[in-house]
Design a protein around this motif. Sequence first.
Motif, mmCIF file in Angstrom:
data_model
loop_
_atom_site.group_PDB
_atom_site.id
_atom_site.type_symbol
_atom_site.label_atom_id
_atom_site.label_comp_id
_atom_site.label_asym_id
_atom_site.label_seq_id
_atom_site.Cartn_x
_atom_site.Cartn_y
_atom_site.Cartn_z
ATOM 1 N N LEU A 32 -3.740 16.917 51.269
ATOM 2 C CA LEU A 32 -4.670 16.232 52.181
ATOM 3 C C LEU A 32 -4.064 16.287 53.566
ATOM 4 N N PRO A 33 -4.863 16.037 54.623
ATOM 5 C CA PRO A 33 -4.260 15.861 55.943
ATOM 6 C C PRO A 33 -3.353 14.632 55.893
ATOM 7 N N TYR A 34 -2.158 14.745 56.472
ATOM 8 C CA TYR A 34 -1.195 13.645 56.324
ATOM 9 C C TYR A 34 -1.675 12.357 56.955
ATOM 10 N N THR A 35 -2.481 12.498 58.031
ATOM 11 C CA THR A 35 -2.968 11.295 58.716
ATOM 12 C C THR A 35 -3.881 10.497 57.804
ATOM 13 N N THR A 36 -4.739 11.228 57.101
ATOM 14 C CA THR A 36 -5.653 10.588 56.166
ATOM 15 C C THR A 36 -4.868 9.864 55.076
ATOM 16 N N THR A 37 -3.890 10.571 54.517
ATOM 17 C CA THR A 37 -3.083 9.998 53.449
ATOM 18 C C THR A 37 -2.378 8.730 53.914
ATOM 19 N N ALA A 38 -1.823 8.811 55.121
ATOM 20 C CA ALA A 38 -1.081 7.668 55.622
ATOM 21 C C ALA A 38 -1.996 6.465 55.803
ATOM 22 N N ARG A 39 -3.186 6.733 56.285
ATOM 23 C CA ARG A 39 -4.073 5.605 56.528
ATOM 24 C C ARG A 39 -4.559 4.999 55.232
ATOM 25 N N LEU A 40 -4.969 5.848 54.301
ATOM 26 C CA LEU A 40 -5.480 5.324 53.043
ATOM 27 C C LEU A 40 -4.387 4.579 52.288
ATOM 28 N N GLY A 41 -3.154 5.106 52.394
ATOM 29 C CA GLY A 41 -2.060 4.449 51.677
ATOM 30 C C GLY A 41 -1.432 3.345 52.506
ATOM 31 N N ARG A 42 -1.965 3.115 53.712
ATOM 32 C CA ARG A 42 -1.386 2.111 54.618
ATOM 33 C C ARG A 42 0.132 2.281 54.709
ATOM 34 N N SER A 43 0.515 3.545 54.817
ATOM 35 C CA SER A 43 1.959 3.779 54.860
ATOM 36 C C SER A 43 2.332 4.541 56.120
ATOM 37 N N GLN A 44 3.613 4.454 56.480
ATOM 38 C CA GLN A 44 4.125 5.181 57.634
ATOM 39 C C GLN A 44 4.582 6.556 57.167
ATOM 40 N N VAL A 45 4.606 7.487 58.103
ATOM 41 C CA VAL A 45 5.120 8.801 57.748
ATOM 42 C C VAL A 45 6.639 8.726 57.717
ATOM 43 N N SER A 46 7.217 8.974 56.567
ATOM 44 C CA SER A 46 8.678 8.839 56.494
ATOM 45 C C SER A 46 9.355 10.080 55.904
#
Lengths: 385, 230
Positions: free
Chosen positions: A193-207
């Motif tokens: 998936l696009p990482y931005t989408t994943t981060a938002r849906l998972g409410r997580s930071q990119v780490s």
Amino acid sequence: MKLLQSLIMALKSILANKLRSFLTMLGIIIGVAAVIILVGLVGGFSNNITSSFARLGANTINVMIMRGKTVTVKDIEGFALEHGEFFSAYTPNVSMGNATIKNRTDSLTTNVSGVNELAEQIDSIELAAGRFICYLDCESQRRVCVIGSYIAKELAVGLGDSIRINGYHFDVIGIKEQKDGGTASSADDVVYLPYTTTARLGRSQVSNYKLLVEDLNKINEASDILSDYLVEATGSENNFRIISAQAMTDTVNELTGTLSLVLVGIAGISLLVGGIGIMNIMIVSVTERTREIGIRKSIGAKQRDIMSQFLIEAIVTSALGGMLGIAVGAGLSVPLGKLMGLTAAVSPTAVSIAFGVSAGIGIIFGYFPALRAARLNPIDALRYE
Amino acid sequence: MIDFCDVYKIYQMGDYAVHALDGVSLHIEEGEFVSIVGASGSGKSTCMNIIGCLDEPSYGQYILNGRDVSHLSSNELANIRNRMLGFVFQQYNLIAKLNVLENVELPLLYQGVSSAERHARACESLARVDLSDKLKNLPSQLSGGQQQRVSIARALVSQPKVILADEPTGALDSKTGQDVINLLRQLNQEGHTIVLITHEENLAVQAKRMVRLSDGKIVEQCVMENSASF
Ligand SMILES: Nc1ncnc2c1ncn2[C@@H]1O[C@H](COP(=O)(O)OP(=O)(O)OP(=O)(O)O)[C@@H](O)[C@H]1O
Ligand SMILES: [Mg+2]
């Protein structure tokens, strides 16, 4: 007396006591065979692991930032650009963990990761249909996905279909070409998936990030530079972890190296025991043949002749044992490896070392009894009953 | 050839000393045939072992073929035993697992003689004792007299100057024993110096000279008149 004569004499006397000679050799046979088999199996094991790491991507570096000062995607991008001679691409890697994928009726769980457009290059992804995630997909947090062939087959979805990932709708924009047999938990059982989408849906930071180093020789240096940068950026070397296939391979090689040392050490103990067996038998044989030694001395055998007779007998015994051991070891390595699912190879180094060691054992453990025989006083030896 | 000057051999047995040889002076010329007689324990074998360079005197000098061999290194002694001396023992002392031919070849093997020459000389030597038909037999497959002839062939094979026989007839019946003595007399006529130990007077008197030992001392020496009558 000539060496050939001594050899013939030694062989005769070994053959005269076949069972005893064989039992004497057994320790050496087992020791040598064990060394060869163990080295072969450990080698096969380590090859297995190395090649499975290579499949992971030998020239990528994975970074995991766990705590400390925040490092943004832009920071990593800036770093990668600045060190362009090492890093040719980077991607965030946001894992959703095991997510549930559903079409209308069927569902399965798989590993879903959020990446940017460069992941296509980094993971050498080839598409069977459609396109990969693009820059705009990430910018606009689009609900699009690229799926592996296993997912496409299992859920019977095609390009343009819609699937649900953890309940959210996604459009399938690309299908990966089958690469790894198309089975579950393989490289074909993935969703990007696009990482931005994943981060938002998972409410997580990119780490997590993945960086590509084109030149394999530079991978260790690249790791060091990255590490230096992250120490500064996060505040401490304990705040992040860098994992590269190379580093893992190094660790595994170190591990298997230690493992083979331990195993060879154990086999070495067996060789030692075999050597003591040879010494024991040689001492018995010297005692048994005291009279013969006396006769030989009375007709002119020198100390050196008697010495070489017994020493050569010991060396021939252990070298014969060594050769039998090599035959047994070489014969068993491959089938045993197959049994364990490894491709074991007979290492020529192990064979030559094992042979050298077994002959050496003959010299070391044969020396004392041979010396004892050589030093016998002819009169005492002749009188011996 | 063989020169003993006041030779002693003393065995220390705890507190007291056994004088196996108690001041023996003996001279044996090249080409002689000397028999040594004496009661059991009189020191005959001890004397023979020293003559044969198998043992060293405790005191005194032993000169063999003009060379003092009383205190040589074990290698030099081995060399002398190999080339100058031939032994014939009461118990034959053949190596049981070697066949007749291999047993006879053995002294030459230790000289480093090539295999073809070894074979030829061993065969010749065995022919000399009339055993050409038993080359491949093991010692255990031969009679006592035949085994003793093999050991004589072995003693002969390196063409030694001196042949030492310690009770060679001890384990044989009188007829076979006499055959062995005849063989030794023949070898003596061919030029070998022979020293024979025996306690059978009728055999001892067939030598050219007889030496009697008692308690480690020479008590009698006599030259045989009949020795030429052979
Ligand atoms: N190794 C030894 N240790 C102690 N005493 C010994 C040893 N060898 C020989 N003797 C002693 O030396 C003496 C002479 O022994 P030797 O063997 O020379 O006798 P011999 O004349 O050959 O007797 P026989 O006719 O029985 O063979 C004997 O009293 C014997 O006990
Ligand atoms: Mg005696």
